[in-house]
Design a protein around this motif. Structure first.
Motif, PDB file in Angstrom:
ATOM      1  N   LEU A 185      46.620  53.700 -23.249  1.00 37.71           N
ATOM      2  CA  LEU A 185      45.806  54.784 -22.684  1.00 37.71           C
ATOM      3  C   LEU A 185      45.180  54.348 -21.370  1.00 37.71           C
ATOM      4  N   TRP A 186      44.709  53.119 -21.328  1.00 41.43           N
ATOM      5  CA  TRP A 186      44.117  52.599 -20.088  1.00 41.43           C
ATOM      6  C   TRP A 186      45.141  52.651 -18.950  1.00 41.43           C
ATOM      7  N   ASN A 187      46.348  52.196 -19.224  1.00 41.58           N
ATOM      8  CA  ASN A 187      47.374  52.123 -18.181  1.00 41.58           C
ATOM      9  C   ASN A 187      47.789  53.504 -17.679  1.00 41.58           C
ATOM     10  N   VAL A 188      48.039  54.438 -18.609  1.00 41.66           N
ATOM     11  CA  VAL A 188      48.488  55.763 -18.162  1.00 41.66           C
ATOM     12  C   VAL A 188      47.361  56.516 -17.462  1.00 41.66           C
ATOM     13  N   THR A 189      46.112  56.282 -17.870  1.00 39.23           N
ATOM     14  CA  THR A 189      44.982  56.938 -17.209  1.00 39.23           C
ATOM     15  C   THR A 189      44.815  56.417 -15.790  1.00 39.23           C
ATOM     16  N   GLU A 190      44.970  55.102 -15.624  1.00 38.94           N
ATOM     17  CA  GLU A 190      44.890  54.524 -14.281  1.00 38.94           C
ATOM     18  C   GLU A 190      46.003  55.076 -13.390  1.00 38.94           C
ATOM     19  N   LYS A 191      47.183  55.201 -13.931  1.00 41.92           N
ATOM     20  CA  LYS A 191      48.309  55.749 -13.159  1.00 41.92           C
ATOM     21  C   LYS A 191      48.043  57.202 -12.785  1.00 41.92           C
ATOM     22  N   ALA A 192      47.547  57.972 -13.742  1.00 39.88           N
ATOM     23  CA  ALA A 192      47.262  59.387 -13.476  1.00 39.88           C
ATOM     24  C   ALA A 192      46.187  59.542 -12.406  1.00 39.88           C
ATOM     25  N   SER A 193      45.150  58.716 -12.486  1.00 39.25           N
ATOM     26  CA  SER A 193      44.039  58.805 -11.526  1.00 39.25           C
ATOM     27  C   SER A 193      44.488  58.503 -10.103  1.00 39.25           C
ATOM     28  N   ALA A 194      45.504  57.650  -9.970  1.00 39.52           N
ATOM     29  CA  ALA A 194      45.977  57.245  -8.645  1.00 39.52           C
ATOM     30  C   ALA A 194      46.902  58.273  -8.011  1.00 39.52           C
ATOM     31  N   MET A 195      47.346  59.262  -8.799  1.00 36.28           N
ATOM     32  CA  MET A 195      48.277  60.261  -8.279  1.00 36.28           C
ATOM     33  C   MET A 195      47.552  61.263  -7.385  1.00 36.28           C
ATOM     34  N   GLU A 196      48.303  61.895  -6.509  1.00 36.98           N
ATOM     35  CA  GLU A 196      47.739  62.933  -5.656  1.00 36.98           C
ATOM     36  C   GLU A 196      47.390  64.148  -6.509  1.00 36.98           C
ATOM     37  N   GLU A 197      46.240  64.765  -6.226  1.00 38.01           N
ATOM     38  CA  GLU A 197      45.801  65.916  -7.001  1.00 38.01           C
ATOM     39  C   GLU A 197      46.775  67.076  -6.848  1.00 38.01           C
ATOM     40  N   GLY A 198      46.987  67.803  -7.937  1.00 38.36           N
ATOM     41  CA  GLY A 198      47.877  68.955  -7.881  1.00 38.36           C
ATOM     42  C   GLY A 198      48.678  69.112  -9.160  1.00 38.36           C
ATOM     43  N   GLN A 199      49.732  69.890  -9.085  1.00 42.24           N
ATOM     44  CA  GLN A 199      50.517  70.239 -10.263  1.00 42.24           C
ATOM     45  C   GLN A 199      51.149  69.017 -10.923  1.00 42.24           C
ATOM     46  N   GLU A 200      51.701  68.096 -10.106  1.00 44.86           N
ATOM     47  CA  GLU A 200      52.372  66.930 -10.673  1.00 44.86           C
ATOM     48  C   GLU A 200      51.386  66.063 -11.459  1.00 44.86           C
ATOM     49  N   GLN A 201      50.196  65.872 -10.906  1.00 42.34           N
ATOM     50  CA  GLN A 201      49.189  65.065 -11.608  1.00 42.34           C
ATOM     51  C   GLN A 201      48.760  65.742 -12.911  1.00 42.34           C
ATOM     52  N   ALA A 202      48.536  67.067 -12.853  1.00 43.05           N
ATOM     53  CA  ALA A 202      48.123  67.791 -14.061  1.00 43.05           C
ATOM     54  C   ALA A 202      49.196  67.684 -15.139  1.00 43.05           C
ATOM     55  N   ASN A 203      50.441  67.805 -14.750  1.00 40.52           N
ATOM     56  CA  ASN A 203      51.536  67.678 -15.713  1.00 40.52           C
ATOM     57  C   ASN A 203      51.589  66.282 -16.324  1.00 40.52           C
ATOM     58  N   TYR A 204      51.308  65.262 -15.509  1.00 38.65           N
ATOM     59  CA  TYR A 204      51.325  63.897 -16.037  1.00 38.65           C
ATOM     60  C   TYR A 204      50.200  63.706 -17.063  1.00 38.65           C
ATOM     61  N   TYR A 205      49.037  64.253 -16.768  1.00 37.30           N
ATOM     62  CA  TYR A 205      47.945  64.179 -17.748  1.00 37.30           C
ATOM     63  C   TYR A 205      48.359  64.860 -19.060  1.00 37.30           C
ATOM     64  N   HIS A 206      49.030  65.997 -18.944  1.00 41.26           N
ATOM     65  CA  HIS A 206      49.452  66.726 -20.139  1.00 41.26           C
ATOM     66  C   HIS A 206      50.541  65.980 -20.900  1.00 41.26           C
ATOM     67  N   ASP A 207      51.526  65.470 -20.169  1.00 41.70           N
ATOM     68  CA  ASP A 207      52.713  64.885 -20.805  1.00 41.70           C
ATOM     69  C   ASP A 207      52.517  63.439 -21.241  1.00 41.70           C
ATOM     70  N   SER A 208      51.648  62.688 -20.551  1.00 42.73           N
ATOM     71  CA  SER A 208      51.522  61.251 -20.831  1.00 42.73           C
ATOM     72  C   SER A 208      50.141  60.835 -21.326  1.00 42.73           C
TER      73      SER A 208
END
Length: 703
Positions: free
Chosen positions: A644-667
């Motif tokens: 959870l720590w790793n995927v959250t760090e990866k998600a936080s580093a992504m550019e805001e928008g649809q791709e980031q929201a999808n990553y939060y949902h999917d991962s």
């Protein structure tokens, strides 16, 4: 003995309503204000000065020292900036209390820090609040004293809507225009206005405030991110409509008084199905007033709960394993001469105007099902919709036996010649009267249900503004009214044309009608066969906001521009990502600092117990097995925490928008669920005294 309450005496006492205006305003000024509101014209500044002065004097009599433009930005909550009535000091050292028409009509809060989805750059700070004169001002009494609250719309310097209220008011104008065209076709020349009315039922949970403060997840996110079910949940249904506990009853009494003073017609209160869950329902009001009242209700719920050392939880799913909370949006259309366009009459098959309105609504809901679903999309609602406790994520319309029979007759034969009657409900008890039976049952599994003279949209989340769904409903119905009137106004034979149009609409959109069990797996399969969308998540729903069809719809009726819709989609993706990020980081914090350390300490106690038992020469097989099981789950939790720590760090580093929201949902969400699973199992294994926070049993049953 409790103090008696005279509801008639206190109702609306803190509202600058019609009665107050008639008493305080000169007749000419009052008439001009009414005319301005009814005709939608700009308020003359001289008239505004008189109104502002009397409003200020009235508010000061109520103890107010400040006023605020009370608005609803795209944060999901209300906002306000307080200004005192004090003007520049006089030479004598005294001050005057003043409030001008300009200050009443327009405010200027900083717009740069509110969500704008790219409509405004950070350095472009100017935004305006504009008085919504159709929703009355009120004085709110709280720990800040008394404040005059003026309901307003909020827009940018360049005119784009930055709030929930502005598009709603635009949609009300759209449906008024098109509904008037429709009733004129049926000979109603007296109606000057058609207004959508709404009665939103509000569900909520109450928990003890001291226990709330011991749960970081409730503090930061509004829901429990960990928690094992207690031995008893809602299986017995004994909480539903059960006797209200004394502490909750005292809260409800004070809540009602506060709402009644503010002119909110709180009528119904009861225990809901889940333990610690309750519901409040007001009487219908004009939709923009109902939106404001619902915001007042949510704020007052929280404030009064605090006075009783309780916490009001408005999250859609504060507890896993028991029902979540929503608000049922009861929508109808009424003319100013007293006609409800959704009233079928005693013989619906003969009421041609009603059948046309019904056919138009069926078309609107079927055509824009994805958009309607999006209007109720919320991160918390993802846990609720389709979870066998709330409407499914599939939009369908419940009509009941009587109306479905009429529709089937029209579709099959082109004529509706009969109508099922309600009849008598035989009770089978001699001492009880036989009751007049409604012509149709109700269906609590339907997301969009006809319930006699209104449609009940049951998808809306408990903490969400009802502005968005009602903006959508108003606009999609306005579109179909407009299309119908375009055809009928040109027809040479009106009776034949309206008959054919009703049949065509009902035939084409019959697939949206479903009277069965919306919770069943069979319905999911059937809906897929019918081609109905099944949008299971918020991130899956957001794209419906920016399709060409949606943009054309809203631009056609001047409710949203393309830029406003694109900005809202961007804001929703960002809000989703931020909400899940906060939840994930809260889980990491709780697991790292509270739960895993407490479990490790417990394993040490178990290990010492195993050693002590063995030293006295007795078998420690049970203790050892328990230690091994706890240790295995602890290891599983530690691995899940790292993921959870790793995927959250990866998600936080992504550019805001649809791709980031999808990553939060999917991962990120699956990683959160993977961490919760072993810890919830551990809660059932670890000594309660060693567990570092109140359990579900403590929260749900100890109020």
């Amino acid at each position: 003995m409790s103090e008696a309450i005279n509801v008639a005496e206190i109702f609306g006492q803190d509202v600058f309503n019609e009665t107050v205006m008639q008493e305080r305003l000169p007749k000419k000024i009052y008439k001009e204000l009414k005319k301005t509101v009814e005709e939608g014209k700009e308020l003359d500044l001289e008239i505004a000065d008189v109104i502002a002065h009397e409003m200020k004097e009235w508010a000061i009599d109520k103890g107010a020292t400040h006023y605020t433009h009370w608005f609803q930005p795209l944060t999901g909550v209300t906002a306000e900036k307080h200004d005192s009535f004090i003007s520049a000091p006089l030479d004598s050292g005294k001050v005057l209390m003043s409030f001008s028409g300009k200050e009443l009509i327009k405010g200027e809060p900083d717009a740069s820090s509110f969500p704008s989805g790219g409509l405004r750059a950070t350095f472009e700070a100017r935004g305006y609040t504009a008085w919504d004169a159709t929703s009355p001002a009120f004085v709110r009494h709280d720990s800040a004293g008394a404040t005059l609250c003026i309901p307003t719309a909020f827009c940018s310097y360049t005119g784009e809507a930055l709030d929930q209220k502005t598009p709603l008011l635009r949609s009300m104008e759209a449906i008024n225009t098109q509904a008037l065209r429709l009733v004129r076709l049926f000979g109603n020349m007296t109606a000057k206005k058609v207004t959508p009315s709404v009665g939103p039922e509000q569900e909520y949970f109450l928990v003890d405030a001291d226990k709330f403060r011991q749960r970081k997840d409730l503090i930061y996110t509004g829901r429990t991110l960990f928690g094992a079910m207690p031995p008893k949940g809602q299986e017995l249904d004994d909480h539903y409509f059960g006797t209200i506990k004394r502490r909750v009853a005292a809260f409800m009494k004070d809540l009602n008084v506060e709402l009644w003073k503010l002119g909110v017609s709180a009528k119904t209160q009861h225990n809901e199905v889940a333990p610690a869950q309750h519901e409040l329902a007001p009487i219908y009001a004009k939709v923009n007033v109902a939106v404001d009242h619902n915001q007042i209700i949510m704020q007052t719920l929280k404030r009064v709960a605090g006075q009783h050392n309780l916490k009001c939880l408005l999250h859609e799913k504060p507890f896993a394993g028991v029902n979540g909370s929503g608000k049922h949006n009861n929508w109808s259309l009424t003319t100013d001469d007293g006609k409800n366009l959704l009233e079928p009459g005693k013989t619906p098959h003969e009421n041609i105007q009603f059948l046309l309105v019904l056919a138009c609504i069926l078309r609107a809901v079927d055509k824009h099902a994805a958009l309607l679903r999006e209007s109720a999309a919320d991160p918390g609602n993802d846990h609720r919709l389709g979870a066998n406790e709330a409407p499914p994520a599939i939009i369908s319309v419940f009509l009941g036996e009587q109306l479905e029979d009429v529709v089937c007759q029209l579709v099959d034969t082109g004529e509706a010649t009969t109508c099922k009657k309600g009849g008598k409900l035989e009770t089978g008890v001699k001492t009880l009267p036989n009751l007049a039976k409604d012509a149709t049952d109700r269906n609590r599994t339907s997301p969009f249900a006809f319930t006699g003279n209104k449609f009940e949209f049951r998808m809306v989340g408990s903490r969400d503004s009802i502005a968005s769904p009602n903006t959508v409903i108003n606009t999609i119905v306005a579109e179909t009214f407009c299309d119908a009137c375009d055809l009928l106004e040109k027809s040479e034979d009106f009776e034949k044309a309206v008959h054919d149009l009703i049949k065509d609409y009902m035939t084409e959109h019959q697939r949206i009608i479903f009277n069965g069990n919306g919770y069943s797996d069979e319905w999911v399969e059937e809906a897929e066969r019918r081609g109905l969308p099944n949008i299971r998540s918020m991130v899956g729903a957001i794209p419906a906001l920016v399709t060409d069809e949606t943009v054309n719809l809203f631009e056609r009726f001047k409710v949203f521009t393309r830029a406003e819709l694109e900005s809202r989609a961007e804001i929703k993706y960002e809000n989703y990502a931020k909400a899940i990020n906060i939840e994930a980081r809260t889980m990491i914090d709780m697991a790292s600092k509270q739960l895993i350390p407490a479990i490790m300490k417990y394993t040490k106690t178990l290990a010492e117990t195993v050693i002590a038992v063995k030293e006295v020469g007795v078998s420690a097989q049970v203790q050892l097995a328990h230690l091994e099981e706890v240790s295995q789950l602890l290891e599983e939790a530690e691995k899940a925490l790292n993921i959870l720590w790793n995927v959250t760090e990866k998600a936080s580093a992504m550019e805001e928008g649809q791709e980031q929201a999808n990553y939060y949902h999917d991962s990120v969400i699956p990683a959160m669920e993977a961490l919760r699973a072993p810890i919830d199992k551990l809660e059932m294994k670890v000594d309660k005294e060693a567990w570092p926070m109140p359990s579900y049993g403590d929260l749900l049953f100890e109020v």
